[in-house]
Design an enzyme around this catalytic site. Structure first.
Site, PDB file in Angstrom:
ATOM      1  N   HIS A  91     -33.579  69.744  21.408  1.00 27.06           N
ATOM      2  CA  HIS A  91     -32.232  69.196  21.572  1.00 27.06           C
ATOM      3  C   HIS A  91     -31.901  68.983  23.061  1.00 27.06           C
ATOM      4  CE1 HIS A  91     -27.952  68.844  20.172  1.00 27.06           C
ATOM      5  NE2 HIS A  91     -27.724  69.207  21.426  1.00 27.06           N
ATOM      6  N   GLU A  92     -32.067  70.052  23.847  1.00 29.40           N
ATOM      7  CA  GLU A  92     -31.686  69.963  25.271  1.00 29.40           C
ATOM      8  C   GLU A  92     -32.592  69.005  26.047  1.00 29.40           C
ATOM      9  OE1 GLU A  92     -28.878  70.926  26.080  1.00 29.40           O
ATOM     10  OE2 GLU A  92     -28.464  72.344  24.460  1.00 29.40           O
ATOM     11  N   HIS A 120     -31.271  65.516  25.632  1.00 29.60           N
ATOM     12  CA  HIS A 120     -30.220  65.224  26.622  1.00 29.60           C
ATOM     13  C   HIS A 120     -30.836  64.917  27.990  1.00 29.60           C
ATOM     14  CE1 HIS A 120     -26.685  66.132  24.302  1.00 29.60           C
ATOM     15  NE2 HIS A 120     -26.992  67.389  24.100  1.00 29.60           N
ATOM     16  N   HIS A 156     -32.435  61.536  28.207  1.00 36.87           N
ATOM     17  CA  HIS A 156     -31.392  60.503  28.231  1.00 36.87           C
ATOM     18  C   HIS A 156     -30.856  60.358  29.666  1.00 36.87           C
ATOM     19  CE1 HIS A 156     -27.555  58.815  26.005  1.00 36.87           C
ATOM     20  NE2 HIS A 156     -28.124  57.930  26.800  1.00 36.87           N
TER      21      HIS A 156
END
Length: 600
Positions: free
Chosen positions: A387-388, A391, A394
């Site tokens: 998940h991290e 980010h 991105h």
């Protein structure tokens, strides 16, 4: 239980390299002084923002100041998060915060001054090639112009700002400090005081009586305070309606969506499409009832695990390897940068004494992103890593491909990249596992994400829409009215296999998000967009990957809805939500098959 290691005992290779931001404290102090000087130069532009030359020079100085201030703020806070007890970095963090406030005040004249120009002048500035880097900023100002008031009125509204925080502040105080919950018996039969933190633990208990008692005690407490809580929520709704009227928006909902330039249809589409797919949630609830072997499924049975915790011990190195395998469909270019993140000090891996809890991805433009973890050797931590890093990737690709001003993506887009990585990782794990029990554990984990992130948040979003519309048409929102609306929604969403306990009608009173109005729908749209992307990537391959990487590289260079549209996810249509629902349907189908295997 052994004591946590001190910061100095964590191996260097498991710590992030903050020296990539600032070599040392002296370098930080030097840049701090630089910013102070630059801020002083800002007053040269006050009262002069009438032509392209002055506006460009002012924007360039604003960018220089903002970027350096961001670097100072990020570094000071990340150093503070390494060990929250270290007074040196507590002080540095405070110093950076004060600087940010001071800068905000010094730059506050820019937008009102430009907005004082006529619509014609603004259009000329947007068309001016010298201002091409600031086209999107100027378009945003032009779009907001009809909703910006005169200087005197704006000053008056700014003073009302503190009063408008009152409903949220009062709710926070009541909910976190003044509400006293009774004692309830835990699994061991001990009397324990109920709290917000313990509530979910009670609902996950295998002992049904424990679950039921905690549930009843929780909502009884809220029922005893229903008049105050209804008045507080009412005040928040009234505040929203006041601002929407003053700023000339058709409704409070449209005012809230205006910030990200999201059409109202995105919100209403989500609700309408989810209504169509409620039979899928009802099917999952029926399956949950069957798996728990209950004659009646109650609201307090929604969090109890369907399968015993599967002991999946996953070291950090294994988690890294598995995440890389999981996101392989995104191609070599993505994987190479991801590898860089693992090798070059982006990540702070383990817990140490005084370290901030939780996980996040953060950073400043011009330097690679950073990820804070508190890794435990389990499945949850592996998903957190995926998940991290979503980010982080991105941010990295946005920064590499956009100017400073255009790199920052909105909250509406923020959860897409992180959730997509989780979806690809889940797909990989499900295809790889041969153990039906492990498979069931993974499927349940995934199905519950759909239930809580898509269905539950949409139900919240619908509740907010209904109560604002009622208030806008002059109806009173009494505690009875709020409870009735909320109860009916629960009946509609959960279906005939669920015994919807009357107590749930008070749940509206404990949701803090209702004080950040019309926000929760972003969880459901973000999750749907990510699921739609993952489906396209797994089915189409290369063309879908190219579109998705284009999305990651776009930052905030255009409106959120258009960035997604270009990448093949049009949130103004039901399609992405329908694609997410088809994935949910596959999960339920797999669960039903796996149940048969486990029984067989």
């Amino acid at each position: 239980m052994s004591a946590l290691p001190k910061r100095s005992e964590i191996p260097v290779e498991d710590r992030w390299k903050l020296e990539d931001l600032f070599a040392d404290r002296q370098a930080w102090d030097k840049e701090y002084q630089e910013v102070k000087q630059l801020v002083g130069r800002m007053k040269d532009y006050q009262g002069k923002l009438q032509d392209a030359y002055s506006i460009k020079a002012c924007f360039e100085l604003e960018d220089d100041i903002s970027l350096l201030a961001e670097r100072l703020y990020v570094y000071a806070n990340m150093k503070h998060h390494e060990d929250m007890g270290d007074p040196t970095y507590q002080g540095l963090s405070e110093k950076a915060k004060k600087l940010s406030v001071e800068i905000g005040e010094q730059l506050s004249f820019i937008a009102p001054e430009i907005l004082a120009l006529s619509e014609e002048q603004l259009k000329e500035l947007i068309a001016n090639p010298d201002l091409s880097n600031y086209k999107h900023t100027l378009e945003e100002l032009l779009r907001e112009k009809p909703h910006v008031l005169s200087q005197t009125e704006e000053a008056l509204l700014a003073q009302v700002g503190n009063i408008s925080q009152a409903p949220s502040t009062i709710f926070g105080m009541l909910n976190n400090a003044d509400l006293k919950f009774p004692k309830v018996k835990n699994d061991k039969g001990e009397e324990v005081e109920l709290s917000h933190g313990r509530y979910i633990q009670f609902l996950e208990s295998r002992n049904r009586e424990v679950r039921q008692n905690a549930f009843k005690a929780m909502y009884e407490t809220y029922r005893n305070n229903k008049n105050t809580l209804a008045a507080t929520l009412n005040a928040n709704v009234t505040k929203n309606i006041f601002y929407s009227k003053v700023r000339k928006y058709p409704s409070a909902l449209e005012m809230s969506l205006s910030g990200d330039n999201i059409p109202k249809e995105v919100y209403t589409n989500l609700i309408d499409t989810i209504h169509k797919y409620l039979p899928l949630l009802h099917r999952y609830i029926g399956l949950r009832k069957q798996l728990l072997g209950l004659d009646e499924l109650h609201m307090y049975d929604l969090f109890v695990p369907l399968v015993e915790e599967v002991d999946m011990e996953i070291t950090y190195d294994e988690a890294v390897k598995t995440v890389k395998e999981g996101v392989k469909p995104l191609g070599d270019a993505y994987l190479n940068v991801l590898q860089q993140g693992f090798d070059e000090g982006w990540i702070d891996v383990y817990e140490n004494e005084g370290k901030r809890s939780g996980a996040y991805s953060w950073g400043a433009y011009g330097t690679h992103p950073y990820v804070l973890l508190n890794h435990k050797d389990n499945l949850n931590s592996m998903f957190t890593l995926a998940h991290e890093m979503g980010h982080a990737m991105h941010s990295y690709l946005s920064d590499e491909n956009q100017t400073y001003r255009n790199a920052q993506y909105t909250i509406f887009l923020a959860e897409v990249a992180s959730t997509l990585n989780e979806a690809l990782l889940m797909d990989y794990l499900l295809k790889k596992t041969t153990d039906p029990k492990e498979k069931m554990y993974l499927l349940t984990y995934y199905a519950d994400q759909f239930r809580t992130t898509v269905f539950r948040q949409t139900m919240f979003a619908e509740f907010e829409k209904i109560i604002h519309e009622k208030a806008e048409s002059g109806e009173a929102l009494t505690p009875q009215e709020l409870s009735e609306i909320y109860y009916e929604l629960n009946v509609k969403y959960h279906g005939k296999d669920m015994t919807v306990d009357q107590d749930i009608e008070m749940e509206w009173a404990r949701i803090p998000h209702f004080y950040t109005s019309f926000y929760v729908y972003k969880y459901a749209t973000g999750f749907s967009a990510a699921t739609s992307f993952s489906k396209q990537i797994l089915e189409e391959g290369e063309p879908a990957v190219e579109r998705y990487l284009g999305f990651l590289k776009s930052g905030g260079s255009d409106y959120s809805i258009d960035i997604l549209k270009k990448a093949g996810v049009d949130m103004s249509t039901p399609k992405p939500i329908e694609e997410a629902m088809s994935v949910f349907e596959e999960i339920i189908g797999e669960m039903e098959k796996t149940v048969a295997q486990l029984k067989g």
